[in-house]
Enzyme design. Structure first.
Site, PDB file in Angstrom:
ATOM      1  N   GLY A  76       4.965   2.539   1.310  1.00  0.00           N
ATOM      2  CA  GLY A  76       6.110   3.221   0.649  1.00  0.00           C
ATOM      3  C   GLY A  76       6.312   4.313   1.551  1.00  0.00           C
ATOM      4  O   GLY A  76       7.484   4.780   1.734  1.00  0.00           O
ATOM      5  N   ASP A  77       5.355   5.006   2.123  1.00  0.00           N
ATOM      6  CA  ASP A  77       5.676   6.140   2.963  1.00  0.00           C
ATOM      7  C   ASP A  77       6.487   5.923   4.280  1.00  0.00           C
ATOM      8  O   ASP A  77       7.342   6.477   4.577  1.00  0.00           O
ATOM      9  CB  ASP A  77       4.256   6.885   3.441  1.00  0.00           C
ATOM     10  CG  ASP A  77       3.680   7.470   2.439  1.00  0.00           C
ATOM     11  OD1 ASP A  77       4.126   7.549   1.378  1.00  0.00           O
ATOM     12  OD2 ASP A  77       2.222   7.680   2.770  1.00  0.00           O
ATOM     13  N   SER A 113       0.810  -1.450  -0.208  1.00  0.00           N
ATOM     14  CA  SER A 113       0.033  -0.066   0.119  1.00  0.00           C
ATOM     15  C   SER A 113       0.826   1.216   0.133  1.00  0.00           C
ATOM     16  O   SER A 113       2.157   1.199   0.261  1.00  0.00           O
ATOM     17  CB  SER A 113      -0.824  -0.100   1.036  1.00  0.00           C
ATOM     18  OG  SER A 113      -0.104   0.113   2.434  1.00  0.00           O
ATOM     19  N   LYS A 114       0.250   2.395  -0.277  1.00  0.00           N
ATOM     20  CA  LYS A 114       1.029   3.399  -0.124  1.00  0.00           C
ATOM     21  C   LYS A 114       1.570   3.808   1.216  1.00  0.00           C
ATOM     22  O   LYS A 114       2.752   4.196   1.207  1.00  0.00           O
ATOM     23  CB  LYS A 114      -0.034   4.858  -0.571  1.00  0.00           C
ATOM     24  CG  LYS A 114       0.639   6.188  -0.360  1.00  0.00           C
ATOM     25  CD  LYS A 114      -0.231   7.221  -0.947  1.00  0.00           C
ATOM     26  CE  LYS A 114      -0.014   8.622  -0.576  1.00  0.00           C
ATOM     27  NZ  LYS A 114       0.967   9.068   0.241  1.00  0.00           N
ATOM     28  N   ARG A 115       1.013   3.348   2.286  1.00  0.00           N
ATOM     29  CA  ARG A 115       1.474   3.505   3.583  1.00  0.00           C
ATOM     30  C   ARG A 115       2.960   3.008   3.597  1.00  0.00           C
ATOM     31  O   ARG A 115       3.699   3.293   4.374  1.00  0.00           O
ATOM     32  CB  ARG A 115       0.465   3.265   4.531  1.00  0.00           C
ATOM     33  CG  ARG A 115       0.445   3.693   6.052  1.00  0.00           C
ATOM     34  CD  ARG A 115      -0.539   3.713   6.864  1.00  0.00           C
ATOM     35  NE  ARG A 115      -1.961   3.446   6.369  1.00  0.00           N
ATOM     36  CZ  ARG A 115      -2.740   2.667   6.708  1.00  0.00           C
ATOM     37  NH1 ARG A 115      -2.215   1.867   7.654  1.00  0.00           N
ATOM     38  NH2 ARG A 115      -3.942   2.555   6.217  1.00  0.00           N
TER      39      ARG A 115
END
Ligand code: GLU
Length: 503
Positions: free
Chosen positions: A266-267, A262-264
């Site tokens: 990556g962050d 998920s994008k999370r």
């Protein structure tokens, strides 16, 4: 393969394209090109509530950047257009009505509140509410109500949906190129909504109608659509249409291997999950992209290809052309593909070495303000000397700043190591040797300085280490003689004299 291969990538423009979506597009592209077929981009924008401004353009830009543009798309239409579902709106209603006429679909009038009540009531009893054969006669629809009531409701303009009538007690045999045969008991399927009274089809109806009208031969899409396969299969059968072949690609998993990327993730771990930078039009939030993070499209394509596919050999580096030749759906895995951010860097390092030095130099010059007045040919030579250690263009400055400006400080640890008793005198000798060299070439420098070291039996490190420190400010960088040659005689003398003066 004799039949005409036509595949499509059918994203909904609800935001930036996740790399999983780019991987789906890539596999479609590779498959199409391998079979001399067509790769189609269809924008599935029937859900206007989820429509996000700029998302369609983003998708097109992302495919272009990766070098995998569609053969037919909203911006490059072929003869199967329009390629945006919102522009095909008029098409779908007649197909929904066709299914009603053939007894495969029916009007339903249950309100959102009523359905919510049933859902909650079932939940309270530990059950799941499924709208299908086992309860549809107790609900508000054309199968339970009289013909007159249905007619009256429709004439009165009541809200309705059209539901697919999923059969009872049947076993569907579904085929998937990657997953093999799948058996589904129709009793567990619900009567999915195909069309709503606002005039819009749902994803399921629009998707099947368009795949049929666009003569799609193979549907290659993410695993999350596998649960829809049974309905899609039944829709094709109900229409009496030829069923395309299906291939559901495996999920892309978090670096830990547990759960969907998920994008999370990556962050948290510091890597992008989008191909290009994206600014959310509502919040203004910026999400980083592979392009802006300094990845080469060749690297992106290469690492995406290996997320779920492998050639069955040791080869890992593949150009797009090589991928087209090697790719086949039979070698795509069923199980999820773990995303490894270090591996993406490994690929980028490889493609960094493949770039030509002049274009790297130009890129370097645009990102590094200190280089604005420097001759690009000089930068090109510097790039050639340091790029071996660089993964990104942004690494170049740290590896090469001393080619452009003298060190202002000296690394303390390095200075301790390099400067001993007698170092100053050694450097003074080096200065006089340098002064005697007329033709300041790498060879001449090497011969004179190395010759002097050997003749005087001085340890090599005793000379080269302080010399390096004088030139670089630290004990790093490419060959000392290369650095001297590049910065030239005057600058070399300045730097060595300076270190003598301050030590
Ligand atoms: N519109 C769907 C999506 O957003 C398409 C799924 C499919 O390829 O059938 O992914």
């Amino acid at each position: 393969m004799t039949k005409n291969v036509r595949v499509r990538f059918a994203p909904s423009p609800t935001g930036p394209l996740h790399i999983g979506g780019v991987r789906t597009a890539l596999f479609n592209y590779l498959f199409a090109k391998k079979h001399n077929g067509s790769f189609i981009l269809r924008i599935e924008d029937t859900d206007q509530n989820r429509y996000v401004e700029g998302a369609e353009q983003y998708i097109i830009n992302a495919l272009n950047w990766c070098g995998i543009p569609a053969d037919e798309s909203p911006v490059n239409p072929g003869k199967y257009g329009p390629y945006r579902q919102s522009e095909r709106k008029e098409t779908y209603k007649k197909y929904a009505e066709e299914l009603i006429a053939s007894g495969n679909a029916y009007y339903a009038f249950d309100t959102a509140e009523e359905l919510d009540f049933h859902r909650k009531d079932h939940e309270a009893k530990g059950k799941t509410f499924i709208y299908n054969w086992h309860n549809r006669l107790k609900l508000s629809n054309a199968l339970s109500l009289s013909e007159e009531t249905v007619k009256a409701k429709l004439e009165a303009g009541e809200d309705y949906v059209i539901r697919f009538k999923s059969p009872q007690d049947e076993t569907l045999l579904l085929k998937d190129i990657i997953r093999g045969d799948i058996k589904i008991d129709t009793n567990i399927l619900d009567d999915k909504v195909l069309f709503k009274s606002d005039g819009m089809p749902t994803y399921h109806l629009a998707n099947i109608v368009d795949d049929h009208l666009m003569e799609i031969s193979h549907v290659i899409r993410g695993e999350e659509w596998l649960p829809s396969l049974a309905l899609h299969h039944q829709l094709y059968t109900a229409f009496g249409w030829k069923i395309p072949e299906f291939a559901h690609l495996p999920l892309i998993l978090k670096p830990t291997g547990k759960g969907k990327l998920s994008k999370r993730d990556g962050d948290k771990l510091g890597f992008p999950v989008f191909p290009l930078e994206w600014t959310d039009p509502n919040t203004g939030d910026v999400s980083r992209g592979y392009k802006e993070d300094g990845y080469f499209p060749e690297a992106m394509v290469n690492f995406l290809a290996f997320l779920g596919w492998n050639p069955g050999t040791e080869q890992e580096i593949f150009s797009l052309e090589e991928l087209i030749t090697a790719f086949n759906l039979e070698r795509v895995n069923k199980s999820g593909a773990r995303f490894d951010p270090d591996k993406t860097k490994w690929f980028n390092h490889h493609y960094m070495q493949e770039q030509d030095n002049l274009s790297l130099a130009k890129g370097f010059k645009t990102v590094q303000p200190e280089l604005s007045d420097i001759d690009v040919n000089y930068i090109e030579m510097v790039v050639a000397l340091v790029k071996e250690r660089a993964t990104f263009i942004s690494d170049l400055w740290g590896l090469s700043h001393f080619f452009f400006s003298a060190p202002t400080t000296y690394d303390e640890k390095a200075a301790k190591k390099a400067f001993k008793e007698g170092t100053k005198d050694i450097l003074k000798e080096v200065v006089s040797i340098i002064n005697t060299i007329e033709d300041f070439t790498v060879e001449n420098l090497q011969t004179s300085i190395k010759g002097w070291i050997t003749d005087n039996e001085i340890g090599f490190g005793k000379v080269m280490m302080p010399l390096r420190l004088a030139l670089v400010g630290a004990l790093q960088g490419p060959d000392v003689f290369d650095i001297m040659f590049m910065i030239g005689k005057n600058e070399t003398l300045n730097r060595v004299n300076k270190v003598i003066a301050v030590s």
